[in-house]
Design an enzyme around this catalytic site. Structure first.
Site, mmCIF file in Angstrom:
data_model
loop_
_atom_site.group_PDB
_atom_site.id
_atom_site.type_symbol
_atom_site.label_atom_id
_atom_site.label_comp_id
_atom_site.label_asym_id
_atom_site.label_seq_id
_atom_site.Cartn_x
_atom_site.Cartn_y
_atom_site.Cartn_z
ATOM 1 N N HIS A 16 -72.391 -50.839 -8.337
ATOM 2 C CA HIS A 16 -71.198 -51.140 -7.548
ATOM 3 C C HIS A 16 -71.311 -52.351 -6.599
ATOM 4 O O HIS A 16 -70.469 -53.241 -6.597
ATOM 5 C CB HIS A 16 -70.878 -49.870 -6.753
ATOM 6 C CG HIS A 16 -69.787 -50.016 -5.809
ATOM 7 N ND1 HIS A 16 -68.472 -49.858 -6.185
ATOM 8 C CD2 HIS A 16 -69.774 -50.389 -4.522
ATOM 9 C CE1 HIS A 16 -67.724 -50.095 -5.152
ATOM 10 N NE2 HIS A 16 -68.478 -50.419 -4.126
ATOM 11 N N CYS B 135 -67.557 -57.217 -22.298
ATOM 12 C CA CYS B 135 -66.848 -56.828 -21.074
ATOM 13 C C CYS B 135 -67.791 -56.257 -20.028
ATOM 14 O O CYS B 135 -67.357 -55.723 -19.022
ATOM 15 C CB CYS B 135 -65.723 -55.849 -21.389
ATOM 16 S SG CYS B 135 -66.310 -54.304 -22.106
HETATM 17 C C1 PEP Z 1 -70.537 -51.546 -19.788
HETATM 18 O O1 PEP Z 1 -71.250 -50.552 -19.976
HETATM 19 O O2 PEP Z 1 -70.950 -52.714 -19.850
HETATM 20 C C2 PEP Z 1 -69.104 -51.378 -19.467
HETATM 21 C C3 PEP Z 1 -68.300 -52.407 -19.423
HETATM 22 O O3 PEP Z 1 -68.697 -50.109 -19.149
HETATM 23 P P1 PEP Z 1 -68.943 -49.423 -17.712
HETATM 24 O O4 PEP Z 1 -69.552 -50.434 -16.811
HETATM 25 O O5 PEP Z 1 -67.614 -48.940 -17.250
HETATM 26 O O6 PEP Z 1 -69.874 -48.310 -18.092
#
Ligand code: PEP
Ligand code: MG
Length: 565
Positions: A188, A490
């Site tokens: 975070h 992402c």
């Molecule tokens: C990831 O794991 O890179 C992702 C985009 O999902 P999250 O961060 O929500 O687990």
């Protein structure tokens, strides 16, 4: 001189004095009585004065805070002098002889419990009440107020980690760098620092021991904090301070040769989607739908869900939006989906897997996505998180076909999905690589553990190879299908401008990130041709460590230094 090493999450070189995040205020002992030399009337006056001081302090901070912070601080300041709260605290002093700090603590705690029981908006005020409780008790007992310290001069904030409530009021003009002893680069605090464009180093053990007021040099690109500031440091910091101004993102991710790399935003709700649209994101590459469910004890109705998805779609009329179905579990548990205690929740029932243990929730979510999509002209793509087998991808595709949602996709977050990308893309239309989870699972290192932050780094050669395998699998699947199978990234890797170049060089089609990172990523992509990005990717992939891979890529991108990135 002491050097502290950690993991840099947003580049920058600054010199400043360290202020430590104060320890949380502890509950006073329950047996604490009013002292013999204070009358109940005097104690009552002291409580009122402390509450007034807290209110004024918060209002003063609100004057200098950004828009979001101002609203948070103003509403908390009202709570500090809430009449019912003060009345019940004073009553505890008068009728039960409790010490003022204990009376305030208990009165506020019972207030918070009542609010929590009411649920909804009222329950959201619980954090505010706890904050006010701690502040009044600090004022009464002469302790340092909780939360981000206030100072006339800008400073470097050292902390174990930041609580989400602290982040709303973090002002980058006051806090010029953030150094934490815990937390990982995908956690975070790191995501927040990137969003603010704040030089930050996480997982730097020992920084909470630096004496307050010590002047230090922070180089977040190199991931180091030095307590002895040299002339060379001053020159480097000055060069950083005189860096070229980073232009705003103009809404078109392009490379030097004019080829497009669409830049999308990661959002969690309508509000963050509007913010991203304001920063000219070309769409949404990741809608984390579980964010809309956090704090709900029960599954929201299909109508409630439809309205919340529609709010996101409305922020991007006619544009590309990738909706990710619920990713509950591990660090984002939802009470109605994660019903059992697990020894290893990150390796447990999370993401798509919750459909096996609590069937029905996913189907209803897809109905809500379909309803919102029918009522919008945005281009809606849907994907599932935490896929590890081809048959899971096929099952998810079948579920999407039943409700009539297309294009259909899955995330590549497990090594299993990366090495099997070709077969998986034989079932679905696109994939998006979640590098945060792909890194933790490839390296077998919990993404929240500061102690393993050096492993939890998407520059690790093994992670870069997983991404390469995914792209190659997608290329073969596209040839077989006779149609393009898109690959996006992402995870937080897409928000690192140097790594973004490597990702594009590896053949990734689109990038999705915290909207605050788009300006930097766009500026750096613009400085290289696709061919050059491919050469940089080859170079990075030939290195044997994350540090060398990163250094090799950065050495080919002089713009990073010019812009201080
Ligand atoms: C990831 O794991 O890179 C992702 C985009 O999902 P999250 O961060 O929500 O687990
Ligand atoms: Mg993930």
């Amino acid at each position: 001189m002491t050097t502290y090493n950690g993991v840099g999450v947003y580049a920058g070189r600054v010199i400043g004095k360290v202020l430590q995040m104060p320890d949380p205020i502890k509950a006073p002992s329950t047996s604490l009585k009013l002292s013999a030399d204070e009358t109940p009337e005097a104690a009552a006056e002291r409580i009122k004065a402390a509450a007034e001081a807290v209110k004024n302090g918060l209002l003063e901070r609100a004057e200098h805070a950004g828009r979001d912070g101002k609203a948070v601080l103003k509403s908390t300041s009202q709570m500090a002098t809430d009449r019912a709260l003060l009345k019940s605290a004073i009553k505890l002093v008068e009728t039960q002889d409790k010490a003022p700090e204990l009376a305030v603590w208990e009165a506020a705690s019972s207030f918070a419990d009542q609010m929590a029981a009411l649920g909804g908006y009222m329950a959201e005020r619980v954090t505010d009440i706890h904050d006010v409780r701690a502040r009044i008790v600090a004022e009464l007992t002469g302790q340092q107020a909780p939360g981000i310290p206030v100072s006339a001069e800008p400073f470097i904030l050292a902390a174990i980690d930041l609580a989400p409530a602290d982040t709303a009021t973090l002002d980058p003009k006051q806090v010029i760098a953030l150094i934490t002893s815990d937390g990982g680069p995908q956690a975070h605090t790191a995501i927040l620092a990137r969003g603010l464009g704040l030089p930050a180093i996480v997982a730097a053990k020992g920084v909470t021991e630096i004496p307050v007021g010590t002047e230090v040099y922070v180089d977040s690109n190199a991931g180091l904090v030095e307590t002895e500031v040299t002339e060379a440091h001053r020159e480097l910091a000055e060069k950083y301070a005189n860096r070229k101004e980073l232009p705003d993102f103009d809404g078109h991710g392009v490379m030097a040769d004019g080829s497009a790399v669409p830049l999308y935003a990661n959002v969690g709700d309508g509000k963050s989607a509007e913010k991203a649209a304001g920063l000219k994101a070309e769409g949404v590459g990741l809608l984390r739908t579980e964010f809309g469910f956090l704090g709900h004890d029960r599954e929201p109705s299909v109508e409630t869900q439809t309205a919340s998805y529609k709010a996101v779609f409305d922020a991007f009329p006619g544009q590309h939006i990738v909706v990710r179905t619920l990713d509950a579990g591990a660090d984002k548990p939802l009470p109605f989906l994660n019903t059992k205690e697990e020894e290893n929740p990150a390796l447990g029932v999370r993401g798509f897997r919750t459909d096996w243990t609590v069937p029905g929730v996913l189907t209803r979510q897809l109905e809500a996505i379909k309803a919102a999509s029918d009522d919008s002209d945005a281009d809606i793509w849907v994907m599932a998180p935490m896929i590890s087998t081809t048959s899971e991808a096929r099952n998810f595709k079948n579920m999407l076909d039943e409700v009539g949602l297309k294009p259909r996709g899955v995330m590549v977050e497990t090594p299993a999905a990366a090495v099997n990308a070709e077969a998986i893309l034989g079932e679905v239309d696109f994939v998006s690589i979640g590098t945060n989870d792909l890194t933790q699972y490839t390296m077998a290192a919990d993404r929240l553990l500061g102690d393993l932050a050096h492993l939890n780094n998407p520059w690790q050669p093994a992670v870069l190879k997983m991404i390469k395998l995914t792209v190659e699998g997608a290329q073969r699947a596209s040839t077989t299908a006779g149609t393009k199978k898109y690959v996006s990234v992402c995870g937080e890797a897409a928000a690192d401008p140097a790594l973004a170049v490597v990702l594009v060089g590896l053949g990734v089609d689109t990038l999705s990130m915290n909207a605050g990172a788009m300006a930097a990523v766009s500026a750096v992509l613009k400085s290289v041709t696709r061919e050059k990005a491919q050469q940089i990717a080859v170079k990075a992939l030939s290195e044997i460590s994350s540090a060398e891979a990163k250094a090799a890529a950065r050495s080919e991108l002089p713009i990073l230094d010019e812009l201080g990135l």
